[in-house]
Design a protein around this motif. Structure first.
Motif, PDB file in Angstrom:
ATOM      1  N   ILE A   1       0.852  -1.184   0.000  1.00 11.21           N
ATOM      2  CA  ILE A   1       0.000   0.000   0.000  1.00 11.21           C
ATOM      3  C   ILE A   1       0.892   1.240   0.000  1.00 11.21           C
ATOM      4  O   ILE A   1       1.741   1.397   0.877  1.00 11.21           O
ATOM      5  CB  ILE A   1      -0.945   0.014   1.222  1.00 11.21           C
ATOM      6  CG1 ILE A   1      -1.892  -1.193   1.172  1.00 11.21           C
ATOM      7  CG2 ILE A   1      -1.743   1.311   1.260  1.00 11.21           C
ATOM      8  CD1 ILE A   1      -2.783  -1.321   2.392  1.00 11.21           C
ATOM      9  N   ARG A   2       0.711   2.090  -0.992  1.00 13.35           N
ATOM     10  CA  ARG A   2       1.513   3.301  -1.123  1.00 13.35           C
ATOM     11  C   ARG A   2       0.659   4.540  -0.878  1.00 13.35           C
ATOM     12  O   ARG A   2      -0.500   4.599  -1.301  1.00 13.35           O
ATOM     13  CB  ARG A   2       2.110   3.406  -2.521  1.00 13.35           C
ATOM     14  CG  ARG A   2       2.960   2.213  -2.954  1.00 13.35           C
ATOM     15  CD  ARG A   2       3.685   2.521  -4.251  1.00 13.35           C
ATOM     16  NE  ARG A   2       4.375   1.359  -4.786  1.00 13.35           N
ATOM     17  CZ  ARG A   2       5.299   1.417  -5.734  1.00 13.35           C
ATOM     18  NH1 ARG A   2       5.625   2.602  -6.256  1.00 13.35           N
ATOM     19  NH2 ARG A   2       5.886   0.321  -6.180  1.00 13.35           N
ATOM     20  N   THR A   3       1.247   5.517  -0.214  1.00 10.48           N
ATOM     21  CA  THR A   3       0.616   6.832  -0.106  1.00 10.48           C
ATOM     22  C   THR A   3       1.041   7.643  -1.330  1.00 10.48           C
ATOM     23  O   THR A   3       2.238   7.841  -1.558  1.00 10.48           O
ATOM     24  CB  THR A   3       1.041   7.548   1.179  1.00 10.48           C
ATOM     25  OG1 THR A   3       0.636   6.761   2.313  1.00 10.48           O
ATOM     26  CG2 THR A   3       0.394   8.922   1.274  1.00 10.48           C
ATOM     27  N   VAL A   4       0.077   8.080  -2.109  1.00 12.59           N
ATOM     28  CA  VAL A   4       0.346   8.747  -3.380  1.00 12.59           C
ATOM     29  C   VAL A   4      -0.134  10.192  -3.298  1.00 12.59           C
ATOM     30  O   VAL A   4      -1.275  10.452  -2.896  1.00 12.59           O
ATOM     31  CB  VAL A   4      -0.362   8.020  -4.548  1.00 12.59           C
ATOM     32  CG1 VAL A   4      -0.004   8.657  -5.882  1.00 12.59           C
ATOM     33  CG2 VAL A   4      -0.009   6.535  -4.546  1.00 12.59           C
ATOM     34  N   ARG A   5       0.745  11.125  -3.673  1.00 16.67           N
ATOM     35  CA  ARG A   5       0.424  12.548  -3.560  1.00 16.67           C
ATOM     36  C   ARG A   5       0.548  13.251  -4.907  1.00 16.67           C
ATOM     37  O   ARG A   5       1.278  12.784  -5.795  1.00 16.67           O
ATOM     38  CB  ARG A   5       1.342  13.213  -2.533  1.00 16.67           C
ATOM     39  CG  ARG A   5       1.138  12.710  -1.116  1.00 16.67           C
ATOM     40  CD  ARG A   5       1.963  13.492  -0.094  1.00 16.67           C
ATOM     41  NE  ARG A   5       1.620  13.088   1.263  1.00 16.67           N
ATOM     42  CZ  ARG A   5       2.190  12.075   1.909  1.00 16.67           C
ATOM     43  NH1 ARG A   5       3.152  11.365   1.315  1.00 16.67           N
ATOM     44  NH2 ARG A   5       1.810  11.769   3.144  1.00 16.67           N
ATOM     45  N   PRO A   6      -0.166  14.365  -5.070  1.00 18.76           N
ATOM     46  CA  PRO A   6      -0.052  15.138  -6.318  1.00 18.76           C
ATOM     47  C   PRO A   6       1.387  15.531  -6.596  1.00 18.76           C
ATOM     48  O   PRO A   6       2.197  15.711  -5.674  1.00 18.76           O
ATOM     49  CB  PRO A   6      -0.929  16.365  -6.045  1.00 18.76           C
ATOM     50  CG  PRO A   6      -1.896  15.917  -5.000  1.00 18.76           C
ATOM     51  CD  PRO A   6      -1.153  14.951  -4.135  1.00 18.76           C
ATOM     52  N   GLY A   7       1.709  15.633  -7.869  1.00 19.11           N
ATOM     53  CA  GLY A   7       3.051  16.018  -8.258  1.00 19.11           C
ATOM     54  C   GLY A   7       3.970  14.842  -8.527  1.00 19.11           C
ATOM     55  O   GLY A   7       5.123  15.035  -8.907  1.00 19.11           O
ATOM     56  N   THR A   8       3.450  13.629  -8.345  1.00 20.92           N
ATOM     57  CA  THR A   8       4.249  12.438  -8.606  1.00 20.92           C
ATOM     58  C   THR A   8       3.718  11.734  -9.861  1.00 20.92           C
ATOM     59  O   THR A   8       2.551  11.881 -10.227  1.00 20.92           O
ATOM     60  CB  THR A   8       4.187  11.460  -7.421  1.00 20.92           C
ATOM     61  OG1 THR A   8       2.838  11.005  -7.257  1.00 20.92           O
ATOM     62  CG2 THR A   8       4.654  12.141  -6.140  1.00 20.92           C
ATOM     63  N   ALA A   9       4.574  10.942 -10.482  1.00 22.51           N
ATOM     64  CA  ALA A   9       4.164  10.220 -11.682  1.00 22.51           C
ATOM     65  C   ALA A   9       3.040   9.240 -11.379  1.00 22.51           C
ATOM     66  O   ALA A   9       2.111   9.080 -12.182  1.00 22.51           O
ATOM     67  CB  ALA A   9       5.363   9.495 -12.279  1.00 22.51           C
ATOM     68  N   LEU A  10       3.101   8.584 -10.215  1.00 23.85           N
ATOM     69  CA  LEU A  10       2.074   7.609  -9.880  1.00 23.85           C
ATOM     70  C   LEU A  10       0.714   8.282  -9.681  1.00 23.85           C
ATOM     71  O   LEU A  10      -0.322   7.719 -10.067  1.00 23.85           O
ATOM     72  CB  LEU A  10       2.475   6.822  -8.632  1.00 23.85           C
ATOM     73  CG  LEU A  10       1.557   5.660  -8.242  1.00 23.85           C
ATOM     74  CD1 LEU A  10       1.319   4.724  -9.424  1.00 23.85           C
ATOM     75  CD2 LEU A  10       2.129   4.904  -7.050  1.00 23.85           C
TER      76      LEU A  10
END
Length: 449
Positions: free
Chosen positions: A149-158
């Motif tokens: 489980i990853r925490t994904v934030r704006p500004g990243t490719a994911l």
């Protein structure tokens, strides 16, 4: 976790396929389902309002996320909300409106999940002001193919691959959202008629910036000088002082209501050319030439069809094919040509809406871009419909536009590549994150995503 075998379609009720359905109740159960998905992979599914085949997976598995529906935290002072991905916009309105907060973006139905809203990067009548849904996501928890489980934030490719990525980068488990403050649960609505398409575009160009919400119903059966005649409605959240005294006692009450009808209320095949032409004529004639400040419920303004159970049956047993495209500003002649082609073919669509988009958001497969977007629904049984829509695709692609994947069930892969220039980056990231294809759908197989 419950497991069963089901036949699924999109909201358009076309192209049914069968899959194994898992219904996880915890994040751990969702991870177990992904790890055991088998060679045909899995795809997350919410409330089934994607019109095409984006949330189907023939011969594989589907993760029904609707049991993961907790609102975890609410900051009533700032409008910051943390919730599970299976929470619907309807539920968020029920809980947040009485506290003075409204969802930042809503499509034409409130029966979509937060996960679906991010996966399709949904837009609404306020795109020219507020952008699409992903702009209001502060972060999200994403279950990836390796079970992590990853925490994904704006500004990243994911993040950019996931927003609009149709569930193909992983399963969204939760999200932190920013809501907008409102003083009441009513809308102040301005309505006006446009005599043709040029009149409508002129009105939108001249004054759209003055309104938070804006959209036009367009008569696609009108021909000649009336081609593109429309009813334009713009809205603002009503301030407290404009409400009648009685309504001021509970200004934030959310009472959407529903027509008291049986599930089989809508007859199969109700809409054909004759009935739609009659409906369009009556709808246009009854609209005021100009009316300002009419008070409407939120549900009346944003979600009128949510009050009609099973309205997707009206085009008959064959279902319907939605079609939504956008072409950029400066491509108005392409829009005119497409509207004229639809009008000449006498396509019976009573749900036809034209809007202006503002700046697009960074999602690699996000649909909105600055320009004009037209959405319509067509009976799937129309003769030569596939060929006709292929021709429209070519016109849209030539104009530098694109079609909306959340509504698609028949686009050709070679046309997709011309419409979404960041598709190679999306495919490369998918190959890196998910080399064995844990996340697949009928849409992804058809388009080679």
């Amino acid at each position: 976790m419950s497991v069963d075998t089901v036949s699924l379609t999109g909201w358009g009720r076309t192209a049914p396929t069968t899959a194994l359905r898992f219904r996880p109740r915890t994040y751990e159960e969702a991870a177990v389902a992904v790890r055991g998905c088998g060679p045909r992979g899995s795809i997350a599914r919410g409330l089934g309002r994607a019109y095409g085949d984006a949330a189907q997976n023939a011969g594989g598995s589907v993760l029904d996320m609707t049991a993961l529906n907790r609102i975890r935290t609410i900051d009533a002072a700032t409008g910051l909300v943390v919730c599970d991905a299976g929470v619907s916009l309807h539920r968020l309105m029920e809980v947040l409106l009485p506290l003075g907060w409204f969802v930042p973006v809503t499509p034409g139905t409130r029966y979509v999940t937060v996960g679906g809203a991010i996966g399709a990067d949904i837009h609404g009548r306020n795109h020219h002001v507020s952008g699409s849904f992903s702009r209001h996501v502060q972060d999200m928890e994403l279950l990836t193919a390796d079970g992590g489980i990853r925490t994904v934030r704006p500004g990243t490719a994911l993040f950019d691959a996931t927003a609009g990525g149709m569930g193909l980068t992983g399963v969204i488990l939760s999200a932190t959202l920013r809501f907008q403050p409102v003083a009441t649960s009513m809308m102040s609505v301005t309505t006006e008629r446009a005599v043709d398409l040029d009149d409508l575009m002129a009105r939108l160009t001249a004054s759209d910036h003055r309104y938070h919400y804006s959209a036009a119903w367009i008569d696609l059966l009108a021909r000649g000088r009336a081609t593109g005649r429309s009813v334009l409605t713009r809205g603002e959240h009503a301030p407290l002082h404009v409400l009648p005294a009685r309504a001021r006692r509970t200004p934030l009450a959310f009472r959407p209501g529903q027509l008291p009808v049986a599930p089989a209320f809508v007859p199969h095949g109700l809409l054909g050319r004759t009935s739609v032409a009659l409906f369009n004529e009556l709808w246009y004639r009854r609209a005021p030439t100009y009316r300002i400040g009419e008070l409407q419920k939120l549900s009346t303004y944003f979600h009128p069809l949510d009050g009609v159970p099973h309205w997707n049956r009206v085009y008959g047993r064959g279902g319907f094919v939605p079609y939504q495209f956008v072409v950029g500003f400066g491509q108005e002649e392409a829009l005119r040509r497409i509207v004229r082609r639809i009008s000449r073919r006498r396509c019976p669509s009573f749900l036809a809406v034209l809007k202006r988009f503002g700046n697009g958001d960074p999602g690699w497969l996000s649909f909105p871009m600055p320009g004009w977007t037209l959405a319509l629904d067509l009976p799937a049984t129309l003769p030569d419909l596939a060929r006709f829509l292929d021709e429209l695709d070519e016109e849209v692609a030539t104009a530098g536009g694109r079609v909306y994947l959340a509504k698609d069930s028949r686009l050709r892969p070679e046309t997709l590549a011309a419409m979404y220039p960041r598709l190679p980056e999306f495919r490369a990231l998918r190959a890196e994150l998910d080399p064995d294809g844990a996340f697949r759908s009928d849409l992804s197989r058809r388009l080679g995503l």
